[in-house]
Design an enzyme around this catalytic site. Sequence first.
Site, mmCIF file in Angstrom:
data_model
loop_
_atom_site.group_PDB
_atom_site.id
_atom_site.type_symbol
_atom_site.label_atom_id
_atom_site.label_comp_id
_atom_site.label_asym_id
_atom_site.label_seq_id
_atom_site.Cartn_x
_atom_site.Cartn_y
_atom_site.Cartn_z
ATOM 1 N N GLN A 100 -22.511 40.547 18.765
ATOM 2 C CA GLN A 100 -21.767 40.448 17.508
ATOM 3 C C GLN A 100 -20.792 41.603 17.315
ATOM 4 O O GLN A 100 -19.663 41.404 16.841
ATOM 5 C CB GLN A 100 -22.732 40.375 16.325
ATOM 6 C CG GLN A 100 -23.443 39.034 16.197
ATOM 7 C CD GLN A 100 -24.389 38.991 15.014
ATOM 8 O OE1 GLN A 100 -24.753 40.033 14.463
ATOM 9 N NE2 GLN A 100 -24.805 37.805 14.619
ATOM 10 N N ARG A 115 -21.481 33.858 21.417
ATOM 11 C CA ARG A 115 -21.926 34.055 20.035
ATOM 12 C C ARG A 115 -23.439 34.250 20.016
ATOM 13 O O ARG A 115 -24.211 33.355 19.666
ATOM 14 C CB ARG A 115 -21.520 32.858 19.179
ATOM 15 C CG ARG A 115 -19.993 32.696 19.031
ATOM 16 C CD ARG A 115 -19.416 33.743 18.109
ATOM 17 N NE ARG A 115 -17.962 33.692 18.003
ATOM 18 C CZ ARG A 115 -17.290 32.947 17.140
ATOM 19 N NH1 ARG A 115 -17.927 32.136 16.328
ATOM 20 N NH2 ARG A 115 -15.974 33.008 17.082
ATOM 21 N N SER A 152 -14.333 37.080 15.868
ATOM 22 C CA SER A 152 -14.895 37.190 14.520
ATOM 23 C C SER A 152 -14.191 38.276 13.716
ATOM 24 O O SER A 152 -13.848 38.076 12.550
ATOM 25 C CB SER A 152 -16.392 37.478 14.597
ATOM 26 O OG SER A 152 -17.096 36.351 15.071
ATOM 27 N N ASP A 192 -17.418 41.091 19.257
ATOM 28 C CA ASP A 192 -16.765 39.796 19.090
ATOM 29 C C ASP A 192 -15.392 39.942 18.434
ATOM 30 O O ASP A 192 -15.280 40.033 17.207
ATOM 31 C CB ASP A 192 -17.671 38.891 18.263
ATOM 32 C CG ASP A 192 -17.171 37.457 18.165
ATOM 33 O OD1 ASP A 192 -16.030 37.198 18.587
ATOM 34 O OD2 ASP A 192 -17.919 36.603 17.661
ATOM 35 N N TYR A 251 -19.049 27.095 17.037
ATOM 36 C CA TYR A 251 -17.953 26.234 16.610
ATOM 37 C C TYR A 251 -18.483 24.835 16.318
ATOM 38 O O TYR A 251 -19.496 24.404 16.868
ATOM 39 C CB TYR A 251 -16.880 26.120 17.705
ATOM 40 C CG TYR A 251 -16.135 27.391 17.980
ATOM 41 C CD1 TYR A 251 -14.999 27.710 17.260
ATOM 42 C CD2 TYR A 251 -16.561 28.269 18.974
ATOM 43 C CE1 TYR A 251 -14.294 28.867 17.517
ATOM 44 C CE2 TYR A 251 -15.860 29.436 19.238
ATOM 45 C CZ TYR A 251 -14.730 29.734 18.509
ATOM 46 O OH TYR A 251 -14.043 30.885 18.772
#
Length: 374
Positions: free
Chosen positions: A125, A120, A131, A128, A228
């Site tokens: 991004q 992360r 996500s 990912d 997380y």
Amino acid sequence: MKVAVLAEAAGETRVSAIPETVKKFAALGASVAVERGAGLAATISDADFEAAGATTGTRPEVLDGADLIFSVTGPEPASLAGAKEGALLVGALDPLRRRDVIEAYASAGIEALALEWMPRITRAQSMDILSSQSNLSGYKAVVDAAAAFGRAFPMMMTAAGTVHPAKLFVMGVGVAGLQAIATGRRLGAQVSATDVRSATREQIQSLGAKPIFVEGVQGIEGEGQGGYAGETSAEYQKAQAELVSGHIAKQDIVITTALIPGRPAPRLISDAQLATMKPGSVIVDLAAEAGGNVEGCVAGETVQLHGVKIIGAVQLARTLPADASALFSRNIANFVAAFWDKDAGRLALPDDDEIVSAVRLTKNGKIVNARLTG
């Protein structure tokens, strides 16, 4: 380089490439072969792939000479017979629960890359997959809750009287939780949310929801590892349980999203707390596959306890296959583009790159990822 796009096993509706990404790989100089029927569940025909420049064929045909193999979920090792040694397998491979499969990939000389272990960090991004798929899951959780709920979500002023808005509570404000908040607000519900990470308070408020936080007992400051949440103290857990008990009894819809990587999902709602909720209330447990946040939750089923419907949500992104495939395939395309050596016309994965070291599971016949060897 040749890219092979595999058809998925029964039950998986997504596909790891779409015509848009086929064109992107062609622009890089790669050829793309798609297994026949791979995109049908996502409303992409073989003709659509061919129009984008791909060839279609049987699995042995698409695997023949392939340097890159794309799959949404990790294929059974036996189904990769004929893949050349050193081929790169890219997808969501579930390494912790399928260790035997990862070992079989290593034995076959396949370099496995698990994109769900993407770090992360800012530059990752766009790659990912967790996500992108969680975003859809958060949306679908609210839609499913609305379908199961026996009342309307928004306030309605009518000549026959007022319909009061539904009250929706989101527990866990990660990607899925934030999308659940936004979707609930769009549907007209009164939305509140909680998380053990204090930094999420502003995110909740920015979406127009009410933050519900334990006061006077420290939770987790900022983000947990990898974005997380982690474990909290016994004191905090007790205070949170008391807070939730008072709040949850007033709610119509609850969406739970809390996960801790590599561990069973934390228990957020007990049977005693369920008993305080109004009959007809609905809970969607997005952590059902990891044991569930709700006592009595059953993965893949809807059960009713104390008059409350508990939906054990499993892979909700699969219920939106066209959008889920588009996002998943773009994640893969962004990963490939980030490490494409234009001069050599191939994918180059430096051992010292933090993204590569995070997602690479196997190399040269061995398991090399620290999360599997440590």
